[in-house]
Every structure is written in structure tokens, then in C-alpha cells.
Design an enzyme around this catalytic site. Structure first.
Site, PDB file in Angstrom:
ATOM      1  CE  LYS A 149       3.097   3.325   3.292  1.00  0.00           C
ATOM      2  NZ  LYS A 149       3.316   3.491   4.732  1.00  0.00           N
ATOM      3  CE1 TYR A 161       1.121  -0.286   4.384  1.00  0.00           C
ATOM      4  CE2 TYR A 161       0.053   1.852   4.371  1.00  0.00           C
ATOM      5  CZ  TYR A 161       0.882   0.930   4.982  1.00  0.00           C
ATOM      6  OH  TYR A 161       1.469   1.246   6.181  1.00  0.00           O
ATOM      7  CG  LEU A 201       8.349   2.582   4.586  1.00  0.00           C
ATOM      8  CD1 LEU A 201       7.967   1.295   3.880  1.00  0.00           C
ATOM      9  CD2 LEU A 201       7.113   3.386   4.940  1.00  0.00           C
ATOM     10  CD  GLU A 246      10.549   2.082  10.103  1.00  0.00           C
ATOM     11  OE1 GLU A 246      10.377   3.082   9.399  1.00  0.00           O
ATOM     12  OE2 GLU A 246      10.344   0.920   9.694  1.00  0.00           O
TER      13      GLU A 246
HETATM   14  C1  LIG Z   1       6.745   2.002   9.669  1.00  0.00           C
HETATM   15  C2  LIG Z   1       6.745   3.307   8.957  1.00  0.00           C
HETATM   16  N1  LIG Z   1       7.910   3.951   8.787  1.00  0.00           N
HETATM   17  C3  LIG Z   1       7.961   5.151   8.166  1.00  0.00           C
HETATM   18  C4  LIG Z   1       6.809   5.777   7.714  1.00  0.00           C
HETATM   19  C5  LIG Z   1       6.917   7.135   7.051  1.00  0.00           C
HETATM   20  O1  LIG Z   1       6.842   7.027   5.651  1.00  0.00           O
HETATM   21  P1  LIG Z   1       6.316   8.234   4.748  1.00  0.00           P
HETATM   22  O2  LIG Z   1       7.130   9.421   5.108  1.00  0.00           O
HETATM   23  O3  LIG Z   1       6.550   7.770   3.369  1.00  0.00           O
HETATM   24  O4  LIG Z   1       4.867   8.423   5.089  1.00  0.00           O
HETATM   25  C6  LIG Z   1       5.582   5.141   7.844  1.00  0.00           C
HETATM   26  C7  LIG Z   1       4.373   5.780   7.318  1.00  0.00           C
HETATM   27  O5  LIG Z   1       3.285   5.386   7.523  1.00  0.00           O
HETATM   28  C8  LIG Z   1       5.544   3.871   8.485  1.00  0.00           C
HETATM   29  O6  LIG Z   1       4.382   3.223   8.639  1.00  0.00           O
END
Ligand SMILES: Cc1ncc(COP(=O)(O)O)c(C=O)c1O
Length: 282
Positions: A146, A32, A202, A178
Site C-alpha cells: 500500500k 499508508y 492489494l 481489482e
Molecule cells: C487499489 C486498492 N485496492 C483495494 C482497496 C481496498 O482495501 P481495504 O478494504 O483495505 O480498504 C483499496 C483501498 O483503498 C485500494 O486502494
């Protein structure tokens, strides 16, 4: 009633139906994206489509649509839902097939998208910061994908909420990876530390923007994970995500981070981020 997109059609959300044999439903077999929309235009869309392609590749799935098809579909979805500030969610699953762990052949992926009003970041979060707790990173080895299988993230976020915190900061082998729903940063002696974009995190699209803005603002960045001990002594801690932007964490495990207020480096980055967003909207 808002409209959603499902396999080539725009439908009222209560008219959109998927099969009980969809592998997303039975096996969590899908990926997603979440894309913020400002003034009717999707922010960092190319980055999100690039990461979608990478997630699909990571789970050996074909992309059912070209970047142009995704772009056109998302624009239509935004319009059908009234423009303004929205949050677009899109999901691709491996499709409908008799339940089996082995991939089916000749099956079309399910492509779904919805859009909801974007909740503005609460001013209180920016004035006072938010609270976080540290928890063991119980997720799998491919956090760069993701995937829709969010049970570990959901359990972690709920644990944070139960502890009166807004986010969980995840520790794997003694190091910060993270957040449960965000990328994480520590500021130590004026330098921003964030875990490298490997399979343990991610590759956040907001993280990409933050690193670009830090370079423009001549703020040093080291893409290296901090230890749990360094984290607890950090001057500043932040998290970032597409819908929450960059937020300061001012309490960690019930203790003040630095002086307990949003830090000076966060203020610099947030100002650059707001400026960047404004230049996109105008
Ligand atoms: C586990 C995780 N890490 C990092 C992020 C941040 O990613 P982005 O900046 O692309 O929203 C998300 C966003 O939902 C996340 O679920």
C-alpha cells in the site's frame, strides 16, 4: 481545526510541517493505511496494522512504532477529533535526507496520521448501484504494497470520473485484478470470484471480511481472477473498500450488469456486513 499526529506530537493541522527533503515528498517513498472508525473505535485495526507491517517490509522500511504505540496514538487522535465515525489516515515515509534514489542510513522514518469525518455511504449507491468502466491496469508489479505513490490509481479514477463512472475496473493480461481504489468481485452462477491476494492486488481488509462472511453464509467463493469476457457476462459485480464497504456495480462500460439492479448475492453479503459492523459497534 482538527488535530493531526506527526512524529510523536499532536498538533493543530496548520501547525504540522514536514521538510521539503522528506522522501515521501520528493520520491513518493512511503506507505499508508486508511482505517474506518465507528462510534469512536477503529474497525479491523489489527488487520490494518498487520498490512502496514507487510507494506513496510515490502519497501525495506522499519516500523517506527509498535502495534501498541499505533493503537494508543490512534485512540488519542480519534478522541481529539471528537469521536463518532471517522476515517483515520496514517502514513510512514523513509524520512528526511538529501535527495538520492539509494536509501539513506541512520534516518528516522516520518510518521504522520490525520482523521476526518467518515462520509456515510450514499444510500443511492446501495439502492441503484454504481457505474464502472474497464481500463488497462497501468500500475506496477507490487500492488500488494500500500504505497503512497498513487499517480496511476489517481489517473485511472479520474478517467472513470470523466466517463461519468464511480470506479475503474482494471484489466491486466486479459484478467480483472481489482478497482483503482477497491477490490473487485464477480458473481457467476451463484459463486463469488475475486482475484487471489497476490502481488497484482492489494490484500484488502474489507475483502478479508467479505470472504469470512461468505464462508459463514455458505456462499461459495473462488479466489481466481475472471477474464474480461467473463466479467462482461457476470450476473453481479461488486467492489469493496474500508470507507465504501461493499458496493454493487450495476453498469459496466454503459451496459447493464445482470438485470441492472443490485444482485441477490450482494444483498446477502451487505446484510451480513451491516450485521457484523453493528455487532462491532454494540
Ligand atoms: C487499489 C486498492 N485496492 C483495494 C482497496 C481496498 O482495501 P481495504 O478494504 O483495505 O480498504 C483499496 C483501498 O483503498 C485500494 O486502494
Amino acid at each position: 481545526m482538527n488535530e493531526v499526529y506527526l512524529n510523536g506530537e499532536f498538533l493543530a493541522s496548520d501547525q504540522a510541517k514536514i521538510s521539503v527533503f522528506d522522501r515521501g515528498f520528493l520520491l513518493g517513498d512511503g506507505v499508508y493505511e486508511v482505517i474506518p472508525v465507528y462510534a469512536g473505535r477503529s474497525f479491523q485495526l489489527m488487520g490494518h496494522l498487520r498490512r502496514l507491517q507487510s507494506s513496510l517490509g515490502g519497501v525495506r522500511m522499519q516500523n517506527p512504532m509498535s502495534d501498541t504505540d499505533w493503537t494508543n496514538m490512534i485512540s488519542t487522535l480519534i478522541e481529539k477529533n471528537g469521536g463518532g465515525d471517522q476515517s483515520v489516515y496514517l502514513q510512514v515515509t523513509r524520512g528526511v535526507a538529501p535527495r538520492d534514489h539509494v536509501f539513506p542510513t541512520g534516518v528516522k522514518p516520518t510518521a504522520f496520521a490525520m482523521s476526518n469525518p467518515l462520509q456515510a455511504v450514499p444510500e443511492k449507491y446501495k439502492q441503484q448501484g454504481i457505474a464502472a468502466i474497464t481500463l488497462p491496469d497501468i500500475r506496477w508489479q507490487n500492488c500488494n504494497i500500500k504505497a503512497i505513490t498513487l499517480l496511476p490509481n489517481s489517473l485511472l479514477k479520474q478517467q472513470a470520473q470523466d466517463a461519468g463512472a464511480q470506479e475503474a475496473l482494471l484489466i491486466r493480461d486479459g484478467y480483472l485484478t481489482e478497482g483503482a481504489v477497491s477490490n473487485a468481485y464477480a458473481v457467476i452462477g451463484g459463486t463469488i470470484y475475486t482475484a487471489p491476494a497476490d502481488e497484482k492486488v492489494l490484500p484488502g481488509i474489507t475483502r478479508e471480511v467479505v470472504l469470512k462472511l461468505a464462508a459463514q453464509g455458505n456462499i461459495p467463493v473462488i479466489e481466481q481472477a475472471v477474464s474480461e469476457i467473463q466479467l462482461k457476462q457476470a450476473d453481479e459485480i461488486w467492489v469493496s473498500s474500508s470507507t465504501k464497504e461493499v458496493l454493487p456495480i450495476t453498469r459496466l462500460n454503459g451496459q447493464a450488469v445482470g438485470d441492472g439492479l443490485p444482485g441477490i448475492v450482494w444483498k446477502q453479503i451487505d446484510a451480513l456486513y451491516q450485521q457484523y459492523k453493528l455487532s462491532f459497534i454494540e
